[in-house]
Design a protein around this motif. Structure first.
Motif: not given
Length: 632
Positions: A271-293
């Motif tokens: 569970f504690e790795d879920a945020v890191d895995v999600w973030a790396r998955t999306f970053a590798a897909l080229g997804i960007n949140y354009h300054g969002s919080t």
């Protein structure tokens, strides 16, 4: 922090020019949107100072602005002005389309909406405060508190059939608790819809969200239902033949399908790795949140709303002077980190709700009206984005890269194979469970008012489960939170249409990219440019056609359900071997670039903030918090 605005909803005033009108409406919309959404988050999360009265008041103010006739009149007058440029025409068009979804000039309609807001807020508060749980079968029937997510998780993984049955009965208890007050809401919703000229509330909601009526929707749904009914019947017969007729019991089905393999997979979803895995998955897909919080509240607790969601107290948009307004995102899930299955559930929820956030952070239009999630935003359009991205968690190409235990070892192929052999022949059950919700709501709102009794509604729910799913559902229809809340009622069909488009979109990318979707930035690029950029300014069906080159059809979904198991396993194993050998594009512990600030919270407690040392550092603090709180 909860906002308590002192003013009521702003009204349109005479503007000196179409641009001045647009500027005023953009500003006023942001104001009422933010006020309501901050109260929505505070009450759903059970934060200090949260007030159901403030939630009802700010919702009424929000709806009063959207339903103010002078706003629509002013927009229509501005549309007649000479010399309008294309951008102004586009913004005025979405404003007109939005106001038309909410204008209720009849005083009776306004009165009904006020009553509904109060009743819905009261029911939500009562449901959140419900003493939900199960009676421990081996401990004298002592009551054990558990959220609906915890009950479903235990039904899926517990070896104790008596415990699974007790958890199911706990879920069934939601129906009797909510039905009586819910019936009054159903009656008022139908009165409102009929007052506005619609057949019933379902017709009213689907027309506003999708742009076509209930009859057209169920032409599409009926085709899918008919084509998948034989697949469901065959799957139920296969399950009973292999596992015994008791496998078809609602409290046994999930466990029989995946209980053993879920437990075998669990160490590979810490569970504690879920945020890191999600973030790396999306970053590798080229997804960007354009300054969002983004604020993430991931763990379950008493008094917290019983369903994951993602909302936007601040829509993203491009202002008149060209400056960019990034989105603010509130995102919640209901994880219990030390419970089997919680890591996978949390990760899939992150991929799903994070997909919503990616979509709404990439709507680059000159008004916040394009980037708000209510009508005229298509439900199917919004859900397509999140469901496409959470589907990665089932791909061997993703599992081989990202599913790793606490020692960093990848999940073995034999576990993936066993899981797919146990679940793939029965994927139709998930489709039928999705179908059951809209078929139940359709029948519910078609019931004559004088026949709406507690007994009749509960009997309708049971009958719909049996007719659509072939038997009682592991998630009883009256426990589905979507049906209670105004913003998500008559909404679930969107998941069905979205899943249809997910399969069609995946088939398109697989053909175009040679099957290489994971860690491929071309995927994120095309999603952003075609699906995400226009927001509610383009019809969903048009966007599917634009990206995939074909009308939306059930073919790709049905093809997946009918694919021979051996062929699927052969393809998946080849993808897995490539994935393990290549590893993830962004290694664990690296700093993924999502272009976003991430705040990790637990109710009123701030756990970590990526603004203080980066996302990787925030994730490490979150891991430490989880281990101390749940494993210490």
């Amino acid at each position: 922090r909860q906002r308590r605005p002192l003013h009521t909803a702003p009204m349109a005033t005479t503007a000196t020019s179409p641009q001045a009108l647009v500027n005023k409406l953009n500003h006023d919309y942001e104001q009422v949107h933010r006020d309501f959404e901050h109260n929505f988050w505070a009450t759903k999360m059970g934060l200090k100072g949260a007030s159901n009265e403030e939630l009802a008041r700010t919702k009424s103010a929000y709806e009063a602005f959207l339903g103010e006739p002078s706003n629509l009149k002013a927009v229509r007058e501005a549309q007649k002005a000479e010399g309008l440029n294309e951008e102004l025409r586009k913004v005025l068009a979405i404003m007109e389309k939005t106001f038309k979804c909410y204008i209720t000039e009849d005083p009776k309609a306004k009165e009904l909406k006020e009553k509904l807001n109060k009743l819905e807020a009261d029911l939500a508060s009562a449901r959140n405060g419900m003493a939900l749980g199960y009676k421990e079968p081996k401990d004298g029937g002592n009551f054990v508190k558990a959220s609906s997510v915890q009950l479903r998780d235990r039904m899926r993984v517990s070896d104790d059939e008596a415990l699974r049955k007790a958890c199911y009965e706990g879920l069934r208890s939601i129906g009797p608790f909510v039905t009586e007050p819910f019936i009054e809401i159903v009656k008022l919703r139908n009165r409102l819809a009929k007052l506005l000229g619609f057949e019933d509330f379902y017709d009213y909601k689907v027309m506003g969200a999708e742009g076509f009526g209930k009859r057209r929707l169920f032409e599409i749904m009926d085709d899918l239902e008919a084509r998948t009914r034989p697949i469901m019947v065959a799957a139920r017969q296969k399950l009973a033949a292999e596992k015994g007729p008791e496998a078809l019991e609602p409290y046994n089905m999930g466990y029989m399908l995946s209980g053993d393999t879920e437990k075998a997979m669990d160490p590979y979803y810490p569970f504690e790795d879920a945020v890191d895995v999600w973030a790396r998955t999306f970053a590798a897909l080229g997804i960007n949140y354009h300054g969002s919080t983004m604020t993430l509240d991931l763990c379950d607790r008493e008094g917290k709303y019983s369903n994951g969601f993602c909302h936007w107290p601040q829509p993203s948009w491009r202002k008149e002077d060209g400056t960019w307004q990034p989105a603010l995102t509130n995102f919640t899930s209901l994880a219990t980190p030390n419970q089997v299955g919680s890591g996978k559930t949390a990760l899939v929820t992150l991929l799903h709700e994070g997909g919503h956030a990616a979509h709404f952070s990439n709507i680059k239009q000159p008004s916040p009206f394009f980037a708000q999630e209510r009508a005229p935003m298509s439900v199917a359009y919004a859900e397509n984005q999140s469901m496409f991205l959470d589907a990665f968690a089932g791909d061997a190409a993703w599992l081989g890269r990202y599913a790793r235990n606490r020692e960093g070892q990848p999940i073995p192929w034999d576990i993936i194979k066993a899981h797919k052999m146990a679940t793939s022949p029965y994927e139709v059950f998930g489709l039928r469970a999705m179908l059951a919700v809209p078929y139940f709501e359709k029948a519910l709102y078609e019931m004559p008012e004088d026949q709406l009794t507690v007994e009749a509604v509960r009997e309708l729910a049971d009958r719909t489960e049996q007719e659509v799913q072939g038997g009682f559902s592991a998630r009883p229809l009256l426990s589905v939170p979507h049906i209670l809340a105004d913003e998500s009622s008559c909404y679930y069909h969107g998941y069905v249409l979205a899943e249809m488009s997910v399969h069609q979109t995946r088939a398109y990318f697989k053909k175009k990219l040679g099957g290489k979707l994971v860690d491929n930035p071309q995927v994120g690029k095309e999603l952003a440019e075609v699906y995400w950029l226009p927001g509610s300014g383009a019809p969903f069906l048009d966007l599917v056609r634009q990206l995939t080159g074909a009308e939306l059809k059930a073919d790709a979904w049905v093809d997946v359900l009918q694919e021979p198991l051996e062929r699927m396993l052969e393809e998946e194993r080849a993808d897995y071997e490539v994935a393990v050998n290549s590893g993830p594009a962004i290694p664990p512990g690296s700093e993924p670039d999502l272009g976003m600030r991430v705040r990790l919270v637990h109710g009123d407690e701030l756990i970590s903030d990526s603004q203080d040392g980066g996302l990787a550092n925030a994730v490490q603090k979150f891991k430490a918090w989880v281990r101390a709180r749940y494993f210490g």
